[in-house]
Design an enzyme around this catalytic site. Structure first.
Site, PDB file in Angstrom:
ATOM      1  N   ASP A 142       1.148   7.786  -8.629  1.00  0.00           N
ATOM      2  CA  ASP A 142       1.238   9.075  -9.322  1.00  0.00           C
ATOM      3  C   ASP A 142       2.440   9.796  -8.720  1.00  0.00           C
ATOM      4  O   ASP A 142       2.368  10.318  -7.609  1.00  0.00           O
ATOM      5  CB  ASP A 142      -0.066   9.857  -9.091  1.00  0.00           C
TER       6      ASP A 142
ATOM      7  N   ARG B  40       5.931  21.309 -19.629  1.00  0.00           N
ATOM      8  CA  ARG B  40       4.642  20.984 -19.002  1.00  0.00           C
ATOM      9  C   ARG B  40       4.009  19.797 -19.728  1.00  0.00           C
ATOM     10  O   ARG B  40       3.730  19.911 -20.927  1.00  0.00           O
ATOM     11  CB  ARG B  40       3.780  22.231 -19.137  1.00  0.00           C
TER      12      ARG B  40
ATOM     13  N   GLU C 209      -1.423  11.966 -35.156  1.00  0.00           N
ATOM     14  CA  GLU C 209      -2.271  11.006 -34.420  1.00  0.00           C
ATOM     15  C   GLU C 209      -1.750   9.589 -34.630  1.00  0.00           C
ATOM     16  O   GLU C 209      -1.373   9.227 -35.745  1.00  0.00           O
ATOM     17  CB  GLU C 209      -3.713  11.111 -34.906  1.00  0.00           C
TER      18      GLU C 209
ATOM     19  N   THR D 138       3.955  13.866 -14.060  1.00  0.00           N
ATOM     20  CA  THR D 138       4.090  15.057 -14.889  1.00  0.00           C
ATOM     21  C   THR D 138       5.574  15.136 -15.243  1.00  0.00           C
ATOM     22  O   THR D 138       6.410  14.469 -14.624  1.00  0.00           O
ATOM     23  CB  THR D 138       3.688  16.346 -14.150  1.00  0.00           C
TER      24      THR D 138
ATOM     25  N   LYS E  16       7.819  19.103 -13.043  1.00  0.00           N
ATOM     26  CA  LYS E  16       8.060  19.497 -11.648  1.00  0.00           C
ATOM     27  C   LYS E  16       9.528  19.171 -11.317  1.00  0.00           C
ATOM     28  O   LYS E  16      10.401  19.831 -11.871  1.00  0.00           O
ATOM     29  CB  LYS E  16       7.068  18.779 -10.734  1.00  0.00           C
TER      30      LYS E  16
ATOM     31  N   TYR F  53       0.655  17.394 -37.255  1.00  0.00           N
ATOM     32  CA  TYR F  53      -0.321  16.406 -36.765  1.00  0.00           C
ATOM     33  C   TYR F  53       0.297  15.020 -36.808  1.00  0.00           C
ATOM     34  O   TYR F  53       0.929  14.658 -37.792  1.00  0.00           O
ATOM     35  CB  TYR F  53      -1.597  16.427 -37.617  1.00  0.00           C
TER      36      TYR F  53
HETATM   37  N1  PLP Z   1      -0.845  14.427  -9.994  1.00  0.00           N
HETATM   38  C1  PLP Z   1      -0.262  15.102  -9.012  1.00  0.00           C
HETATM   39  C2  PLP Z   1       0.173  14.368  -7.780  1.00  0.00           C
HETATM   40  C3  PLP Z   1      -0.065  16.484  -9.105  1.00  0.00           C
HETATM   41  O1  PLP Z   1       0.498  17.155  -8.102  1.00  0.00           O
HETATM   42  C4  PLP Z   1      -0.507  17.136 -10.283  1.00  0.00           C
HETATM   43  C5  PLP Z   1      -0.337  18.585 -10.465  1.00  0.00           C
HETATM   44  O2  PLP Z   1      -0.078  19.348  -9.627  1.00  0.00           O
HETATM   45  C6  PLP Z   1      -1.132  16.382 -11.276  1.00  0.00           C
HETATM   46  C7  PLP Z   1      -1.287  15.020 -11.113  1.00  0.00           C
HETATM   47  C8  PLP Z   1      -1.733  17.008 -12.489  1.00  0.00           C
HETATM   48  O3  PLP Z   1      -0.848  17.539 -13.373  1.00  0.00           O
HETATM   49  P1  PLP Z   1      -1.350  18.616 -14.434  1.00  0.00           P
HETATM   50  O4  PLP Z   1      -1.465  19.910 -13.726  1.00  0.00           O
HETATM   51  O5  PLP Z   1      -0.244  18.558 -15.462  1.00  0.00           O
HETATM   52  O6  PLP Z   1      -2.647  18.138 -14.983  1.00  0.00           O
END
Ligand code: PLP
Length: 438
Positions: A197, A232, A53, A223, A226, A51
């Protein structure tokens, strides 16, 4: 995994089946990759027991001296990789990273603008079935019907009308780059925050192959699993920290001061939306960022893009319609309507042939998300496996054999034949202990 096998045969069998599946089939899901052996060892380490936090040096638990080392390494490597001043490596996922930013800077009911799910956006960009569309007034923009591309003039027009508090740029199924500078200029005109994003192309951006959002966006989320090829998870970055303009203050010994945005984001992730960070995953993120800083990762990213470009060209030559006319990144979205095959049928038949893709809505789709008119194909995982342009061409030929037979009584037979070809191709390039650990 001898201990697991002895103790829990059912889970062991499921994992063994997944190992076989990943070994013998062709992985073309654009959001997936094969993490290295080193990344997976960190994921499976004792850090899962701890843990922690809080943040390094300021934890709510004792005994954090070693997890602090891991989190600091992950943070420093991420900053170097993306050239940013601030990073939070604790979000459990890409969705948590997005939730962290949205909850940090918006109030319920505030307006946001993001790319529509059916045009390639993500659930967290304003979909009605997601927190982003339920807590906030979401206005979604689309791609141009004729070009399949984002039109910045239309984005500006919409922003001036809606006057959102936050604009999101980024996508899950869009094969062109983003003009982050132009997005920032729109955001500035309406006084909105800009969040990129980059969950999908993060590895290509880190390698300098696509436009860099860091200098232009207030927040950049991603993320780590990918194109970045880590465990993950999620992450939030800022090119530069700044005083929050929301009036959020903190009491100090000498009075009150305005919080820096980094403090606002950190507090939103923990205690705002998360508790204990996943320290085994944070350690694995550190390992993956270390790998991505090596020159070999740049070569990998270049190959990911080359493979995707070759695939798109070959598909176009076989009269497939690629949304937006081609690809500049690691993926493509194929509209199968001229082939008279739905995304669902294509996904199922390709699965039988040992090729994993996902059905996907195409812009202006007339079919439901459970059927869809398209499939999304990506090259990150096949490239990790060592496949090059010649494999990419062969793969398009295999996919075309399956799709061309979809409406005939030969379909099942063709799938069996293609599956053998796929098995041979994968057998020639085995996943060396799952991934490219040197
Ligand atoms: N943002 C985008 C553009 C994504 O393609 C994804 C997942 O496919 C996410 C956020 C979310 O990621 P997670 O599946 O780890 O929550």
């Amino acid at each position: 995994m001898e201990v697991l096998q002895k103790q829990d045969n059912e889970i062991f069998d499921a994992i063994s089946g997944e190992v076989r599946r990943q070994t013998e089939t062709l992985e073309l899901i654009a959001s997936e990759n094969f993490a290295s052996r080193a990344v997976m060892e960190a994921c499976g380490s004792v850090m899962t027991n701890k843990y922690a936090e809080g943040y390094p040096g300021k934890r709510y638990y004792g005994g954090c001296e070693y997890v602090d080392v891991a989190e600091n390494l992950a943070r420093e490597r991420a900053k170097k990789l993306f050239g940013c001043e601030y990073v939070n490596v604790q979000p459990h996922s890409g969705s948590s990273a997005n939730m962290g930013v949205l909850f940090a800077v918006l109030k319920p009911g505030d307006k946001i603008m993001g790319l529509d799910l059916s045009h390639g956006g993500h659930l967290t960009h304003g979909s009605k079935v997601n927190f982003s569309g339920q807590f906030f007034e979401a206005h979604t923009y689309g791609v141009d019907r004729a070009t399949g591309c984002i039109d910045m003039n239309k984005i500006e027009e919409m922003a001036l009308q809606v006057r959102p508090k936050l604009i999101i740029c980024g996508a899950s199924a869009y094969s062109q780059g983003f003009d982050f500078k132009a997005f920032r200029s729109v955001a500035d005109k309406v006084g909105a925050f800009l969040m990129a994003d980059i969950a999908h192309p993060a590895g290509l951006i880190a390698s300098g192959l696509l436009n860099d959002p860091i200098p232009h966006c207030h927040f950049v989320t991603t993320t780590t699993h990918k194109t970045l090829r880590g465990p993950r998870g999620g992450m939030i970055m800022m090119g530069q920290d700044f005083e929050n303009p929301l009036g959020i203050t903190v009491k100090t010994k000498s009075g009150v001061r305005t919080k820096m945005m980094s403090e606002v984001i950190d507090a939103e992730i923990m205690p705002g939306i998360q508790g204990g960070p996943l320290m085994h995953i944070i350690a694995a993120k550190g390992v993956a960022f270390g790998e991505a800083l090596r020159p070999e990762f740049h070569d990998y990213a270049v190959q990911v893009r080359k493979n995707a470009a070759v695939m798109a060209d070959k598909f176009i030559g076989l009269d497939y319609h690629i949304v937006s006319g081609g690809t500049k990144n690691h993926l493509m979205l194929i509209d199968l309507r001229n082939k008279d095959v739905t995304g669902k049928v294509a996904e199922n038949l390709l699965h039988k042939a040992g090729i994993t893709v996902n059905k996907n809505m195409v812009p202006f789709d007339d079919k439901s998300p459970f059927v869809t008119s398209g499939i999304r194909i990506g090259t990150p995982a096949m490239t990790t496996r060592g496949m090059n342009e010649s494999h990419a061409e062969t793969i398009v030929g295999l996919i075309d054999r399956v799709i061309s037979a979809a409406n005939s009584d030969r379909a099942e037979k063709v799938c069996v034949q293609v599956r053998e070809d796929v098995k041979a191709m994968c057998g020639a390039l085995p996943l060396n202990d799952f991934g490219p650990t040197p």
